[in-house]
Scaffold this active site. Structure first.
Site, PDB file in Angstrom:
ATOM      1  CB  ILE A   1      44.901 -19.132 -49.128  1.00  0.00           C
ATOM      2  CG1 ILE A   1      45.837 -20.281 -49.530  1.00  0.00           C
ATOM      3  CG2 ILE A   1      43.506 -19.330 -49.705  1.00  0.00           C
ATOM      4  CD1 ILE A   1      45.457 -21.608 -48.924  1.00  0.00           C
TER       5      ILE A   1
ATOM      6  CE  LYS B   1      44.130 -31.820 -47.385  1.00  0.00           C
ATOM      7  NZ  LYS B   1      43.217 -30.673 -47.491  1.00  0.00           N
TER       8      LYS B   1
ATOM      9  CE1 TYR C   1      46.439 -32.940 -49.940  1.00  0.00           C
ATOM     10  CE2 TYR C   1      46.257 -35.300 -49.536  1.00  0.00           C
ATOM     11  CZ  TYR C   1      45.675 -34.084 -49.863  1.00  0.00           C
ATOM     12  OH  TYR C   1      44.323 -34.038 -50.098  1.00  0.00           O
TER      13      TYR C   1
ATOM     14  CG  ASP D   1      41.073 -21.560 -57.812  1.00  0.00           C
ATOM     15  OD1 ASP D   1      40.627 -22.600 -57.304  1.00  0.00           O
ATOM     16  OD2 ASP D   1      42.124 -21.551 -58.499  1.00  0.00           O
TER      17      ASP D   1
HETATM   18  N1  SER Z   1      43.409 -37.643 -53.697  1.00  0.00           N
HETATM   19  C1  SER Z   1      44.425 -37.137 -52.822  1.00  0.00           C
HETATM   20  C2  SER Z   1      45.766 -37.337 -53.386  1.00  0.00           C
HETATM   21  O1  SER Z   1      45.959 -38.305 -54.064  1.00  0.00           O
HETATM   22  C3  SER Z   1      44.359 -37.841 -51.526  1.00  0.00           C
HETATM   23  O2  SER Z   1      43.481 -37.152 -50.718  1.00  0.00           O
HETATM   24  O3  SER Z   1      46.620 -36.554 -53.094  1.00  0.00           O
END
Ligand code: SER
Length: 338
Positions: free
Chosen positions: A54, A157, A153, A34
């Site tokens: 990372i 992904k 995000y 972490d």
């Molecule tokens: N829980 C995440 C977020 O709200 C969604 O995968 O960013």
């Protein structure tokens, strides 16, 4: 000198990491990584822990000089709200970080001659509809629909899912000799997750868990989405079991590398009613933030998880009622005092 065989978990101190380490450590030697020091309670369950980034290639090299890695749960990521404030950093952490670990997986598979399972939590954020009307019209969607995410995000992904597929199936496809990478990539598009033990940070589905944890601490809560907002959610133990279930599935049973899983999908208003039933004094107001609302309005209201149920027998233990009555409320009451 033999290196120690381990399962590597990145983002081990995060929301999912907490639950996963304690389950996985029952039958595996866990190496927990972490960005911050792993807390003693978790670290005592692990063979070893490391604090590191990372993105730090030297740190990753040091890590493989000591440990032989047989499986990777790559949980480290910047969540969706936080990623919008620093999209370029989000791309570095979420994409370059994943690339670094995929490369490490290839090298590890070469060393020990066995496939490295690479478990990757993707998200409902990988989906995107252009408007609330489009979301309502789309309804319950499968893995192939509505793949135009509007958040950084979500883009990260979705792209990492593709990278995983590439590394598993097409790695160096033009090389003179066959280049099987040895990476066995498996991914789940998780709904919003609700844990009794941790409050998430930086996500856009956080209004669910935040509402509940605030009520338990007698704190007022301003919910940042409208009452009618609906997305899928899941209790954390089901999410952890799903990761372990997908890990254990025989590869020949898997017909895809990315699976939806679902449990329940209350509206924010319905969720608030359940919280108020448990904590009648709870002060919850709806004060939508137009921009965070737009992100949630692009996420599906429900997902079709029949592929996961068919291929690796995914089954959620907790529906909404059981999640509240048997998992969330008892544990939260213990944590904050009834
Ligand atoms: N829980 C995440 C977020 O709200 C969604 O995968 O960013």
């Amino acid at each position: 000198m033999r290196r120690k065989p381990v399962v590597l978990i990145t983002g081990a101190s995060g929301e999912m990491g907490h639950g996963l380490v304690s389950q996985l450590a029952k039958d595996h030697d866990v190496l927990a990584l972490d960005i911050k020091e792993v807390e003693p309670e978790l670290s005592k369950m692990c063979l070893a822990t490391m604090a590191g980034d990372i993105l730090d290639k030297h740190m990753l090299e040091r890590l493989v000089s000591e440990y032989e890695i047989h499986a990777i749960f790559h949980l480290a990521a910047l969540l969706s709200t936080r990623s919008e404030f620093t999209p370029e950093t989000a791309h570095e952490v979420n994409v370059t970080g994943t690339m670094n670990l995929l490369k490490l997986a290839v090298e590890q598979a070469r060393w020990h001659g066995k496939p490295v399972k690479f478990l990757f939590p993707s998200s409902i954020a990988a989906y995107g509809t252009s408007s609330l009307e489009a979301k309502i019209k789309a309804g319950r969607i499968n893995e192939d629909q509505c793949l135009e995410p509007i958040s950084m995000y979500g883009c990260n992904k979705l792209y990492c899912e593709h990278l995983g597929r590439y590394y598993s199936r097409h790695y160096r496809q033009l090389a003179a000799e066959s280049h099987v990478s040895g990476v066995d990539f498996r991914s789940i598009r998780f709904p919003g997750l609700i844990s009794a033990f941790t409050v998430p940070s930086g996500g856009t589905s956080d209004y669910g868990p935040e509402m509940l944890h605030a009520a338990a601490q007698e704190a007022p809560y301003d919910c940042f989405v409208r009452e009618d907002t609906r997305i899928p959610f899941m209790a954390m133990p089901d999410a952890i079991d799903a990761l372990l279930g997908l890990m254990a599935a025989p590869v020949e049973k898997l017909t895809t590398q990315v699976y939806n899983i679902a449990a329940f999908n209350p509206s924010a208003g319905e969720f608030a009613e359940l919280v108020k039933k448990a904590y009648p004094q709870a002060k919850i107001q709806f004060v939508p933030d137009a921009r965070r609302q737009a992100i949630v309005d692009s996420w599906p209201s429900d997902v079709d998880d029949s592929r996961a149920r068919r291929d690796w027998a995914f089954k959620n233990e907790y529906d909404l009622k059981r999640a509240f009555e048997e998992y969330l409320l008892p544990n939260i009451k213990k944590r904050y005092g009834a």
